[in-house]
Design an enzyme around this catalytic site. Structure first.
Site, mmCIF file in Angstrom:
data_model
loop_
_atom_site.group_PDB
_atom_site.id
_atom_site.type_symbol
_atom_site.label_atom_id
_atom_site.label_comp_id
_atom_site.label_asym_id
_atom_site.label_seq_id
_atom_site.Cartn_x
_atom_site.Cartn_y
_atom_site.Cartn_z
ATOM 1 N N ARG A 27 -43.087 27.479 25.653
ATOM 2 C CA ARG A 27 -41.648 27.243 25.771
ATOM 3 C C ARG A 27 -41.099 26.867 24.400
ATOM 4 O O ARG A 27 -41.815 26.322 23.555
ATOM 5 C CB ARG A 27 -41.363 26.123 26.776
ATOM 6 C CG ARG A 27 -41.916 26.389 28.180
ATOM 7 C CD ARG A 27 -41.713 25.172 29.074
ATOM 8 N NE ARG A 27 -42.228 25.388 30.412
ATOM 9 C CZ ARG A 27 -43.459 25.092 30.807
ATOM 10 N NH1 ARG A 27 -44.324 24.550 29.941
ATOM 11 N NH2 ARG A 27 -43.850 25.316 32.053
ATOM 12 N N LYS A 43 -44.423 20.287 29.861
ATOM 13 C CA LYS A 43 -43.536 19.599 30.801
ATOM 14 C C LYS A 43 -44.325 18.579 31.606
ATOM 15 O O LYS A 43 -45.491 18.776 31.915
ATOM 16 C CB LYS A 43 -42.893 20.626 31.744
ATOM 17 C CG LYS A 43 -41.902 21.552 31.056
ATOM 18 C CD LYS A 43 -41.410 22.625 32.009
ATOM 19 C CE LYS A 43 -40.546 22.043 33.107
ATOM 20 N NZ LYS A 43 -39.947 23.109 33.951
ATOM 21 N N HIS A 99 -36.899 32.473 25.749
ATOM 22 C CA HIS A 99 -37.683 32.642 26.971
ATOM 23 C C HIS A 99 -38.092 34.098 27.190
ATOM 24 O O HIS A 99 -39.055 34.368 27.919
ATOM 25 C CB HIS A 99 -36.894 32.129 28.182
ATOM 26 C CG HIS A 99 -37.675 31.155 29.011
ATOM 27 N ND1 HIS A 99 -38.156 29.957 28.518
ATOM 28 C CD2 HIS A 99 -38.103 31.196 30.299
ATOM 29 C CE1 HIS A 99 -38.809 29.308 29.461
ATOM 30 N NE2 HIS A 99 -38.808 30.048 30.554
ATOM 31 N N ARG A 110 -41.544 34.490 26.025
ATOM 32 C CA ARG A 110 -42.472 33.932 27.018
ATOM 33 C C ARG A 110 -42.693 34.944 28.146
ATOM 34 O O ARG A 110 -43.820 35.167 28.596
ATOM 35 C CB ARG A 110 -41.893 32.621 27.561
ATOM 36 C CG ARG A 110 -42.772 31.892 28.578
ATOM 37 C CD ARG A 110 -42.173 30.506 28.798
ATOM 38 N NE ARG A 110 -42.697 29.810 29.967
ATOM 39 C CZ ARG A 110 -43.814 29.106 29.991
ATOM 40 N NH1 ARG A 110 -44.558 29.027 28.909
ATOM 41 N NH2 ARG A 110 -44.200 28.484 31.087
ATOM 42 N N HIS A 153 -48.040 26.649 33.968
ATOM 43 C CA HIS A 153 -47.415 26.530 35.282
ATOM 44 C C HIS A 153 -48.276 25.657 36.187
ATOM 45 O O HIS A 153 -49.483 25.872 36.292
ATOM 46 C CB HIS A 153 -47.250 27.907 35.933
ATOM 47 C CG HIS A 153 -46.129 28.708 35.349
ATOM 48 N ND1 HIS A 153 -46.047 30.081 35.476
ATOM 49 C CD2 HIS A 153 -45.043 28.335 34.629
ATOM 50 C CE1 HIS A 153 -44.968 30.520 34.861
ATOM 51 N NE2 HIS A 153 -44.341 29.487 34.350
ATOM 52 N N TYR A 180 -44.148 37.479 37.677
ATOM 53 C CA TYR A 180 -44.482 38.508 36.694
ATOM 54 C C TYR A 180 -45.212 39.693 37.317
ATOM 55 O O TYR A 180 -45.231 40.776 36.744
ATOM 56 C CB TYR A 180 -45.312 37.905 35.561
ATOM 57 C CG TYR A 180 -44.544 36.876 34.780
ATOM 58 C CD1 TYR A 180 -43.512 37.255 33.914
ATOM 59 C CD2 TYR A 180 -44.806 35.509 34.907
ATOM 60 C CE1 TYR A 180 -42.781 36.311 33.217
ATOM 61 C CE2 TYR A 180 -44.087 34.568 34.209
ATOM 62 C CZ TYR A 180 -43.074 34.981 33.368
ATOM 63 O OH TYR A 180 -42.348 34.045 32.677
#
Length: 300
Positions: free
Chosen positions: A149, A173, A246, A249, A272, A281
């Site tokens: 990110r 995150k 993004h 990414r 994730h 995806y």
């Protein structure tokens, strides 16, 4: 009002300490709850504890009436559901008025990505004769090589990179750290930037720091600055549209899956927590396969 402010403060402490939420998440939750609190005042409801199921349904109607997207309504509903669940746990509320409110089904937006030919064209257009050009090259190579990110990229420090192993420590995150590998192209670009570009830019810094990527003043690069740089690179490459960080990414994940990577590996590389976040995806790659089939099969 004093009791309500106390319950809000306790909830935010719960999010920060127990749930390990980022300040960005806490700020959004705070905004959503305060907006709902204003709604209850306008409706003459005496405090958040007095809210009923019918009030929750009416609030959703108000949100849709303001033209909010399904995604925004779902996020606000989820926030308030979590808030009342906490209130019940702490004995501050007898029931959760949002417990039976169904979350609106989100519109599934397929992520935008760049094709490999477009990425190659972008890399070919880079100007590596200046310190800023070397930085831009290293920035683009690392974002595409790792799929990190933009906020994670901006927080990378010099000591986070291990060139011998070809990995970078990413502070993700929810304060979750992970090691992400990068290839030879990114390695060469970053080493060249550090030796011939970063020091020249860093000399202008007002305050000392060890961030890898710096702006023309020598200060740590910000996510907004990265967006500005990438859009400038797109214009130099004579390409249409904009290049959001993004998208790199998304391109990273899509190209890995197109070339045979398994979903679990891509999930781990992207950081994730749930594989459902990575599964989007697979829709992109299936869409790409369908386009190739329709364009090349003689009886498609």
């Amino acid at each position: 009002m004093e009791e309500q402010s106390l319950s809000l403060q306790q909830f935010f402490e719960y999010l920060q300490i127990e749930k390990n939420c980022s300040q960005y998440t806490i700020d959004n939750y705070s905004k959503d709850i305060r907006e709902f609190s204003l709604f209850t005042s306008e409706q003459g409801i005496e405090g958040l504890q007095a809210v009923q199921y019918s009030d929750a349904r009416l609030y959703l109607t108000v949100l849709y009436g303001r033209g909010l997207s399904k995604r925004s309504v779902a996020r606000k509903t989820s926030c308030l559901r979590s808030f009342y669940k906490f209130m019940m746990r702490e004995g501050m509320a007898k029931e959760n008025p949002f417990a039976l409110v169904s979350l609106p089904k989100k519109d599934q937006m397929l992520p935008r990505f760049m094709y490999e030919e477009e990425m190659n064209k972008l890399f070919s257009s880079l100007d590596k004769d200046t310190p800023l050009g070397l930085r831009d090259s290293a920035l683009l190579e690392l974002l595409y090589a790792t799929g990190i990110r933009v906020s994670e990229c901006c927080s990378i420090k010099m000591e986070d990179i291990d060139f011998s192993l070809g990995t970078v420590l990413i502070h993700g995150k929810g304060k979750k750290d992970r090691y992400v590998p990068f290839g030879s192209f990114a390695k060469d670009a970053i080493q060249c930037y550090i030796k011939e570009g970063r020091d020249a830019l860093y000399d202008s810094a007002k305050n000392g720091h060890s961030h890898l990527f710096v702006n023309f003043r020598g200060d740590a690069l910000t996510p907004r600055g990265v967006s500005y740089i990438l859009n400038g690179l797109i214009k130099k490459a004579a390409s249409e549209g904009t290049l959001h960080p993004h998208m790199l990414r998304h391109s990273f994940a899509t190209h890995l899956l197109n070339n045979g990577a398994d979903l679990r590996t891509v999930q781990e590389l992207l950081g994730h927590s749930k594989i459902s976040s990575t599964q989007i995806y697979t829709h992109v790659t299936k869409d790409q396969l369908k386009k190739v089939y329709n364009a090349t099969h003689p009886r498609a």
